[in-house]
Design a protein around this motif. Structure first.
Motif, mmCIF file in Angstrom:
data_model
loop_
_atom_site.group_PDB
_atom_site.id
_atom_site.type_symbol
_atom_site.label_atom_id
_atom_site.label_comp_id
_atom_site.label_asym_id
_atom_site.label_seq_id
_atom_site.Cartn_x
_atom_site.Cartn_y
_atom_site.Cartn_z
ATOM 1 N N PRO A 102 -3.462 7.021 1.468
ATOM 2 C CA PRO A 102 -3.245 6.187 0.899
ATOM 3 C C PRO A 102 -3.887 6.761 -0.505
ATOM 4 O O PRO A 102 -4.255 7.078 -0.980
ATOM 5 C CB PRO A 102 -4.002 4.837 0.961
ATOM 6 N N ALA B 45 -7.680 -2.792 3.036
ATOM 7 C CA ALA B 45 -6.622 -2.801 3.048
ATOM 8 C C ALA B 45 -5.957 -0.722 3.794
ATOM 9 O O ALA B 45 -4.679 -1.155 4.598
ATOM 10 C CB ALA B 45 -6.518 -2.302 1.659
ATOM 11 N N SER C 292 -4.432 -5.544 -4.468
ATOM 12 C CA SER C 292 -5.056 -4.947 -2.315
ATOM 13 C C SER C 292 -5.763 -4.234 -2.335
ATOM 14 O O SER C 292 -5.865 -4.489 -0.833
ATOM 15 C CB SER C 292 -3.407 -4.080 -2.615
ATOM 16 N N PRO D 166 -6.188 1.229 -4.718
ATOM 17 C CA PRO D 166 -5.467 0.589 -5.362
ATOM 18 C C PRO D 166 -6.074 0.122 -6.660
ATOM 19 O O PRO D 166 -7.164 0.373 -6.796
ATOM 20 C CB PRO D 166 -6.389 -1.211 -4.415
ATOM 21 N N VAL E 253 1.050 -1.383 0.143
ATOM 22 C CA VAL E 253 -0.112 0.162 0.015
ATOM 23 C C VAL E 253 1.456 0.975 -0.081
ATOM 24 O O VAL E 253 1.889 1.346 0.968
ATOM 25 C CB VAL E 253 -1.009 0.009 1.126
ATOM 26 N N GLN F 95 -10.980 -3.244 -0.050
ATOM 27 C CA GLN F 95 -10.254 -1.401 0.152
ATOM 28 C C GLN F 95 -9.941 -1.403 1.505
ATOM 29 O O GLN F 95 -9.411 -0.737 2.052
ATOM 30 C CB GLN F 95 -10.984 -0.300 -0.978
ATOM 31 N N THR G 10 -0.396 1.206 -5.800
ATOM 32 C CA THR G 10 -0.288 0.305 -5.087
ATOM 33 C C THR G 10 -1.210 -0.427 -4.916
ATOM 34 O O THR G 10 -2.353 0.273 -6.893
ATOM 35 C CB THR G 10 -1.378 1.334 -3.789
#
Length: 313
Positions: A87, A109, A99, A90, A49, A106, A95
């Motif tokens: 972040p 994640a 993920s 994904p 991530v 998500q 990322t």
């Protein structure tokens, strides 16, 4: 004579094309290096991530960007007294899509990222297409959400504008944005992006707001590193089934009545479903609301969090 003219035109075209390629190569190299330098990638239990962390407060705000986006996405100024963890969802930038494809995956994640960074809980802010996974996180991990802020977010199933053809080429996007800026100029470009005259003026009277609007446009580059996430969002958002009944956190919903990208009824629907929700409506605001009405948006969020004693005074 004709041959000389044709040869001359070809020579001029070749020089122009070479200059354009050099300009693009210079921009591309500098931009890609900046994106790598501005973030970190951490291995979590669900996979890598990418994230950006800013601030020195132990109280953390988890910002979930929209569609398309990445950790570098603009549109949220942060909150005084809180560190901001952003972040890349994904499929965006570094990322990988593996993920987490669905909003629930998500959300896992985000939890894995918090675990890896030794963060127990956070204020969660979802923007636009970041709404589904922000809501999923609040529903699946209620003990880790101090408060939830939803800014013009997707809540119900929706079909997004398919920009995939336009976003398919890094060079094409660079050419389009560069040409539009040079040919149209700042005022005409702002008017093209913001159809409402009042919202246009909110940006044009502020050099900083004008600059940030163009920065938001460039935040889509490079599309080659965002297309997987965008295509996944297109697919996921057509059939949403979010765990809204499990969301217990106090929630602030901020949405504009003139939002054509994510219609206002998304905010109304969420306000009806969540028992601890508060809806703040900005009349006439469109999907650029966090920029055109930044002062009101920020003040509303800070007031909401202060009432919950979240921010550090």
């Amino acid at each position: 004579m004709l041959n000389k003219i044709i040869l001359g035109l070809l020579l001029v075209s070749g020089i122009g094309a070479l200059g354009t390629w050099w300009a693009y190569a210079d921009f591309s190299g500098e931009r890609r290096e900046g994106l790598v330098a501005g973030s970190q990638v951490i291995d979590t239990r669900v996979g890598p991530v990418e994230y950006h962390f800013e601030g020195d407060s132990d109280s953390v705000l988890l910002f979930i960007h929209g569609t398309p986006g990445g950790y570098d996405a603009l549109g949220f100024p942060g909150v005084p007294g809180l560190s901001t963890l952003t972040p890349s969802r994904p499929g965006y930038l570094r990322t990988p899509l593996a993920s987490g494809r669905s909003p629930e995956e998500q959300a896992d994640a985000y939890a894995a990222l918090l675990d890896a960074l030794d963060i127990d809980y956070a204020v969660v802010v979802g923007l636009s297409g970041g709404g589904p996974s922000a809501l999923a996180f609040a529903g699946l991990y209620p003990d880790r959400v101090v408060a939830l802020v939803m800014l013009e977010t997707v809540v119900d199933s929706i079909t997004l504008d398919p920009l995939s053809a336009w976003l398919s080429s890094d060079l094409g996007v660079w050419l389009t944005l560069s040409t539009a800026r040079n040919l149209l100029g700042e005022q005409d470009l702002v008017r093209m992006m913001l159809p409402d005259p009042d919202n246009q003026q909110r940006v044009l009277v502020s050099p900083q707001a004008t600059r940030e609007l163009f920065d938001m446009m460039w935040a889509m580059w490079p599309p080659s590193q965002r297309s997987a996430g965008f295509e996944n969002d297109l697919q996921q958002f057509t059939a949403l089934d979010l765990p809204l009944d499990d969301v217990r956190a106090p929630t602030l919903i901020v949405h504009g009545t003139a939002d054509a990208s994510v219609p206002y009824y998304h905010a109304q629907l969420l306000a009806r479903i969540l028992p601890r929700a508060r809806l703040h409506t900005i009349k006439g605001a469109d999907h650029f609301m966090p920029l055109t009405h930044r002062g009101e948006v920020t003040e509303t969020i800070v007031r909401f969090l202060n009432e919950l004693a979240v921010t550090q005074q």
